[in-house]
Scaffold this motif. Structure first.
Motif, PDB file in Angstrom:
ATOM      1  N   ASN B 200       0.842  -1.194   0.000  1.00 57.32           N
ATOM      2  CA  ASN B 200       0.000   0.000   0.000  1.00 57.32           C
ATOM      3  C   ASN B 200       0.878   1.245   0.000  1.00 57.32           C
ATOM      4  O   ASN B 200       2.005   1.216   0.481  1.00 57.32           O
ATOM      5  CB  ASN B 200      -0.908   0.007   1.232  1.00 57.32           C
ATOM      6  N   ARG B 201       0.328   2.323  -0.529  1.00 54.36           N
ATOM      7  CA  ARG B 201       1.052   3.591  -0.595  1.00 54.36           C
ATOM      8  C   ARG B 201       1.514   4.013   0.803  1.00 54.36           C
ATOM      9  O   ARG B 201       0.846   3.730   1.797  1.00 54.36           O
ATOM     10  CB  ARG B 201       0.162   4.662  -1.228  1.00 54.36           C
ATOM     11  N   LYS B 202       2.639   4.704   0.833  1.00 50.18           N
ATOM     12  CA  LYS B 202       3.122   5.261   2.102  1.00 50.18           C
ATOM     13  C   LYS B 202       2.218   6.423   2.470  1.00 50.18           C
ATOM     14  O   LYS B 202       2.070   7.368   1.706  1.00 50.18           O
ATOM     15  CB  LYS B 202       4.538   5.792   1.923  1.00 50.18           C
ATOM     16  N   VAL B 203       1.632   6.360   3.641  1.00 49.89           N
ATOM     17  CA  VAL B 203       0.701   7.402   4.058  1.00 49.89           C
ATOM     18  C   VAL B 203       1.386   8.317   5.064  1.00 49.89           C
ATOM     19  O   VAL B 203       2.066   7.853   5.988  1.00 49.89           O
ATOM     20  CB  VAL B 203      -0.573   6.773   4.671  1.00 49.89           C
ATOM     21  N   TYR B 204       1.209   9.623   4.858  1.00 47.04           N
ATOM     22  CA  TYR B 204       1.766  10.611   5.788  1.00 47.04           C
ATOM     23  C   TYR B 204       0.803  10.805   6.942  1.00 47.04           C
ATOM     24  O   TYR B 204      -0.408  10.931   6.752  1.00 47.04           O
ATOM     25  CB  TYR B 204       1.979  11.931   5.044  1.00 47.04           C
ATOM     26  N   GLU B 205       1.355  10.822   8.151  1.00 51.70           N
ATOM     27  CA  GLU B 205       0.471  11.016   9.311  1.00 51.70           C
ATOM     28  C   GLU B 205       1.005  12.073  10.257  1.00 51.70           C
ATOM     29  O   GLU B 205       0.609  12.140  11.417  1.00 51.70           O
ATOM     30  CB  GLU B 205       0.299   9.690  10.055  1.00 51.70           C
ATOM     31  N   GLY B 206       1.910  12.927   9.758  1.00 52.13           N
ATOM     32  CA  GLY B 206       2.531  13.935  10.622  1.00 52.13           C
ATOM     33  C   GLY B 206       1.662  15.167  10.793  1.00 52.13           C
ATOM     34  O   GLY B 206       0.469  15.160  10.476  1.00 52.13           O
ATOM     35  N   PRO B 207       2.282  16.238  11.291  1.00 52.66           N
ATOM     36  CA  PRO B 207       1.532  17.478  11.534  1.00 52.66           C
ATOM     37  C   PRO B 207       0.930  18.039  10.253  1.00 52.66           C
ATOM     38  O   PRO B 207       1.506  17.900   9.173  1.00 52.66           O
ATOM     39  CB  PRO B 207       2.582  18.439  12.109  1.00 52.66           C
ATOM     40  N   LYS B 208      -0.218  18.689  10.408  1.00 52.32           N
ATOM     41  CA  LYS B 208      -0.927  19.188   9.238  1.00 52.32           C
ATOM     42  C   LYS B 208      -0.358  20.491   8.715  1.00 52.32           C
ATOM     43  O   LYS B 208      -0.446  20.787   7.526  1.00 52.32           O
ATOM     44  CB  LYS B 208      -2.412  19.332   9.565  1.00 52.32           C
ATOM     45  N   GLU B 209       0.228  21.262   9.612  1.00 51.15           N
ATOM     46  CA  GLU B 209       0.760  22.551   9.180  1.00 51.15           C
ATOM     47  C   GLU B 209       1.981  22.320   8.298  1.00 51.15           C
ATOM     48  O   GLU B 209       2.841  21.494   8.612  1.00 51.15           O
ATOM     49  CB  GLU B 209       1.164  23.418  10.387  1.00 51.15           C
ATOM     50  N   ASN B 210       2.026  23.067   7.243  1.00 52.16           N
ATOM     51  CA  ASN B 210       3.176  23.050   6.344  1.00 52.16           C
ATOM     52  C   ASN B 210       3.505  21.672   5.781  1.00 52.16           C
ATOM     53  O   ASN B 210       4.659  21.349   5.521  1.00 52.16           O
ATOM     54  CB  ASN B 210       4.428  23.612   7.045  1.00 52.16           C
ATOM     55  N   TYR B 211       2.497  20.837   5.651  1.00 58.44           N
ATOM     56  CA  TYR B 211       2.725  19.526   5.028  1.00 58.44           C
ATOM     57  C   TYR B 211       3.080  19.722   3.559  1.00 58.44           C
ATOM     58  O   TYR B 211       2.386  20.437   2.832  1.00 58.44           O
ATOM     59  CB  TYR B 211       1.454  18.668   5.152  1.00 58.44           C
ATOM     60  N   LEU B 212       4.161  19.114   3.155  1.00 57.93           N
ATOM     61  CA  LEU B 212       4.593  19.230   1.755  1.00 57.93           C
ATOM     62  C   LEU B 212       4.215  17.927   1.036  1.00 57.93           C
ATOM     63  O   LEU B 212       4.919  16.926   1.127  1.00 57.93           O
ATOM     64  CB  LEU B 212       6.094  19.489   1.674  1.00 57.93           C
TER      65      LEU B 212
END
Lengths: 298, 387, 189
Positions: B200-212
């Protein structure tokens, strides 16, 4: 820059719609006098009072001046290919019915190159809201004729005047099965805001056509003055006729414009029809997706 | 991670390649399919339409292939694995959206059950004439992955592989079937769900601010989120920066396009997949893919029976092309023979890599049926005559 | 078993494709041999003479099309005229006795026929003609085992029609065995 000017800038209160926009993308690309920005303002104000969870609202655009709306909204936003915002939105909505999916695009994008998708999404009563900005011309590419250009108007590809029949978009949408059909102009900001709010609350295929000035390409070429002149024209020549027969609302070159809410009815949406059909036919054997279950089988 | 058992029909089946492809997609976790009827690929979506209500999937028959090829991308950004299925004329209509998927790094699978063209051609008969189109069909520079199965079993196995590669590299993957493989019925063994590997695709789960959203790490593949997760992503087919914002600069274009190329090129060794037989010590290597790999075998066997040292290299992944391996082989064999059900397409890649170091013989075929082994045999024999 | 090519021919509606499919499924799934079936597609498949092509082998099947069928099962006159010249030398021809008149049959061909339509009608369903032919072909050719064929019939026919189809299969199979009693050996064994 002198110190005091900084002070003045700092004291300007933030525009209340700023948080809905990607301010880091300003200034936008629209020309002075263009009507698109006004409609975005109305859209934001409709969102503000809609009660929608903005994390669950997605905007999908095609290509063109209006196609840039998606990129300026501080929402999940998709700037797709020319004419294909509706099928993209269809996939997005079917994948996650929890989303409120809004297609925001232009007349050429949605009814010329994307016309086939428009009629089929309306037929299916696909659960999306379509906001169409009709500036009667292809703006981004330099003022070519559109299916919405009135007969008699000139465009760069009809330098001798347009003689092709013009689309009556509310009639088209209604004929194909849209459950909510309205037309306003960029002048009717209060009506428009209310109408967008209604469309957002509506299940199924809701459609709003918004006439908006393109001073750079449409008005100038047709000697209609600037953006303000166009707004004055909308003010003086619009007739609000809620419930008008959409057959009767065709647009002529500089003729009167019938605006209002023309259609507001109920019929099963695509997602309702699909879920009900399988549920009825297969009962517990039907396995809706997790997202579908949340919305339709809670 | 392994397959969700809900979709997996473990057991031995006697089904055609089209149906096996549907089962592969379901086992891979595909839960959204959009398509438009076209021979000889329709059986894939027919089976999907039949099976999806019971496995949590949504199938929609769109108004055309253009709509199908973008609806799947909407669904991917809605969090699903998705594919569309078509044949020649429909594949032509999808080209713009292959570019869109490449540019927006939308993982999705395009199945093309190839038939003889150009234009309407021979709708119910096989060809392999879309191979260059798969690679180059959309405008601009980009990379894709293309896979060619040669049996219904591989239609199952490699469709799963196609989804896995697509998810791993966030790239559109072309499943280049053909009418013969698509309509051929053979035994297809579907393993137990826990024996089917699914990526499965790598999913980002970090902070929402400034997500690139389009910032990539060392593997050059960005993480992904979906609409509704609260990241307020922007996705555009315009040249864009790491944030996903349009940026009309030469520098941004150079950086983005370079990464889109490199994420496949630099990972090519992991993606490329081929099979070899009797290649060591061979004077002649027959290079094949898809159904042609099967029609070449009798010819290779007959040539070997006549004393010729003939090996066989079958491309399983056609794009990216195994440049290094072909270069190596060209340096030590006398000839490479390439039969394909087109008038000569992948053979250009072979010629490019061989760069004059060995004789390269194309065995073209306009399609409509498969090669006669005797024609391939004749080409093998001719390939070293006078050398 | 070496590569054996089988062509089943008839007209649309006779269940030609299904009988080929059941034979292939029997070989592939229940007898654990390799089987490759190719269907004739397109407008021609809806017209008169239609056919299923099947290859069965102990070895992997490479070339997927049949070249010269070793066995042909024909259920219509047109299929006979169109396909029978393709038979491999010494090949075996099985025909529906009342539907096919075997004019100008090559002398190298081993020919067997069965009144399958009549048998099917006796069973009350003309539609099972193809399954009678399948039973007949199973007995005569021994390409697949009786149990494998019965298992394949069971999982391939519509639910609720299994018994009727078994009866049809057995009718054809028994008739084949009886015919063979006059023969010294099973030709394809």
């Amino acid at each position: 820059m002198p110190e005091e000017l900084y002070e003045i800038e700092a004291n300007i209160p933030a525009n209340p719609i700023e948080e809905y926009l990607r301010m880091d993308r300003m200034p936008h690309i629209w020309c002075p006098g263009c009507g698109i920005g006004t409609t975005v303002n109305c859209f934001v104000r409709a969102l503000q009072t809609s009660g929608l969870d903005l994390d669950k609202v997605a905007v999908v655009s095609g290509i063109g001046c209006t196609g840039r709306v998606a990129g300026y909204m501080n929402l999940d936003s998709f700037h797709t290919t020319h004419g294909r915002a509706i099928p993209f939105a269809t996939g997005l909505k079917l994948a996650n019915p929890e989303l409120k999916v809004v297609v925001y695009s232009g007349d050429g994008d949605l009814t010329a190159i994307g016309g086939n998708h428009f009629i089929h999404a309306a037929r299916r009563n696909m659960d999306i809201t379509v906001i169409l900005i009709n500036n009667m011309i292809y703006g981004m590419t330099g003022g070519q004729v559109a299916p919405t250009t009135p007969v008699g108007a000139t465009a760069s590809t009809t330098p001798h005047g347009n003689f092709e029949e013009t689309f009556n978009l509310p009639f088209l949408a209604e004929s194909c099965g849209a459950v909510y059909v309205a037309r306003w102009t960029a002048h009717h900001v209060r009506h428009l805001t209310k109408s967008i709010k209604e469309a957002l609350a509506k299940k199924g295929f809701s459609f709003i056509e918004i006439l908006a000035p393109c001073p750079t390409l449409y008005s100038r070429r047709n000697k209609l003055g600037d953006g303000l002149d166009q707004m004055e024209f909308y003010r003086d020549h619009s007739q609000i006729k809620n419930g008008a027969d959409t057959k009767s609302v065709a647009i002529d070159f500089q003729g009167d414009i019938v605006v209002g809410k023309f259609v507001d009815k109920e019929r099963p949406t695509y997602l309702e029809a699909m879920n009900n059909h399988y549920q009825k036919k297969y009962g517990d054997r039907y396995v809706p997706s997790e997202e579908m279950r949340k919305v339709f089988h809670a | 991670m392994h397959a969700d058992p809900i979709g997996v029909l473990t057991g031995a089946h006697f089904i055609d390649g089209d149906h096996a492809c549907s089962e592969g997609a379901i086992a891979a976790g595909c839960r959204f399919v959009a398509g438009y009827p076209i021979t000889p690929s329709t059986e894939v979506v027919e089976r999907i339409a039949d099976r999806f209500p019971f496995v949590g999937g949504v199938f929609i028959q769109m108004e055309d292939e253009i709509a199908s090829s973008i609806a799947i991308q909407g669904a991917v950004w809605g969090g699903k694995k998705a594919m569309t299925v078509t044949s020649g004329p429909g594949f032509s209509l999808m080209m713009e959206h292959i570019g869109f998927a490449a540019m927006t790094e939308t993982p999705c699978v395009f199945v093309d059950v190839q038939r003889a063209g150009p234009s309407t051609g021979l709708p119910t008969m096989p060809a392999q004439g879309d191979m260059m189109q798969a690679r180059w069909g959309s405008h601009g520079d980009y990379q894709i992955i293309a896979i060619a199965p040669n049996s219904p079993q591989e239609c199952f196995d490699l469709t799963i592989h196609a989804f896995n590669l697509s998810e791993r590299y966030r790239v559109p993957v072309m499943m280049m079937m053909d009418e013969c493989v698509g309509h051929m019925i053979e035994r297809v063994v579907i393993p137990e769900a826990e024996k089917i590997e699914v990526h499965n695709r790598k999913v980002y789960e970090g902070p929402k601010e400034n997500y690139l959203a389009f910032e990539a790490g060392r593997d050059l593949v960005p993480t992904m989120v979906k609409a509704g997760d609260g990241y307020k992503i922007h996705v555009t087919g315009l040249t864009h920066d790491e944030k996903g914002y349009p940026n009309m600069s030469v520098a941004t274009q150079a950086k983005l396009v370079q990464r889109l190329m490199d994420k496949i090129r630099l990972n090519a060794d992991d993606i490329i997949k081929y099979e070899e037989e009797n290649v060591e010590g061979a004077d002649i290597v027959v290079v094949t893919f898809g159904i042609t790999s099967r029609t070449a075998i009798p010819a290779i066997e007959q040539a070997r029976a006549k004393g010729l040292k003939v090996g066989h290299l079958r491309l399983i992944v056609c794009w990216p092309f195994p440049e290094k391996r072909i270069r190596e082989l060209a340096g030590r064999v006398k000839a490479i023979v390439m039969p394909e059900l087109n008038m000569g397409q992948m053979v250009y890649e072979v010629e490019r890599c061989a760069a004059g170091k060995c004789n390269v013989v194309s065995v073209p075929h306009a399609g409509g049926t498969v090669h006669q082994p005797k024609d391939i045999l004749a080409a093998i024999e001719k390939s070293i005559r006078g050398k | 078993m070496p590569r054996t090519e089988i062509k089943i021919g008839g007209f649309g509606g006779q269940g030609v494709i299904l009988s080929g499919y059941i034979l292939g499924r029997a070989a592939s799934i229940f007898d654990h041999k390799n089987a490759t079936m190719i269907q004739a597609f397109g407008p021609e498949a809806r017209g008169s003479a239609t056919s299923a092509q099947l290859i069965i082998s102990d070895e992997p099947i490479t070339y997927p099309y049949i070249v010269a069928p070793n066995v042909m099962v024909l259920m219509s006159q047109e299929a006979y005229s169109k396909f029978s010249p393709e038979l491999a030398p010494g090949g075996m021809l099985l025909t529906e006795e009342d539907l096919v008149a075997t004019h100008n049959l090559r002398s190298d061909v081993k020919h067997y026929s069965i009144p399958a339509t009549r048998f099917a009608e006796e069973l009350g369903k003309r539609l099972v003609l193809n399954i009678v032919m399948l039973g007949f072909a199973t007995a005569i050719t021994n390409i697949v085992g009786r149990e494998a064929a019965r298992n394949a019939v069971k999982v391939s026919v519509p639910k609720g029609t299994e018994e009727l189809n078994f009866a049809a299969f057995e009718k054809g199979y028994e008739y084949g065995l009886k015919l063979l009693k006059g023969e010294p050996e099973k030709v394809m064994a």
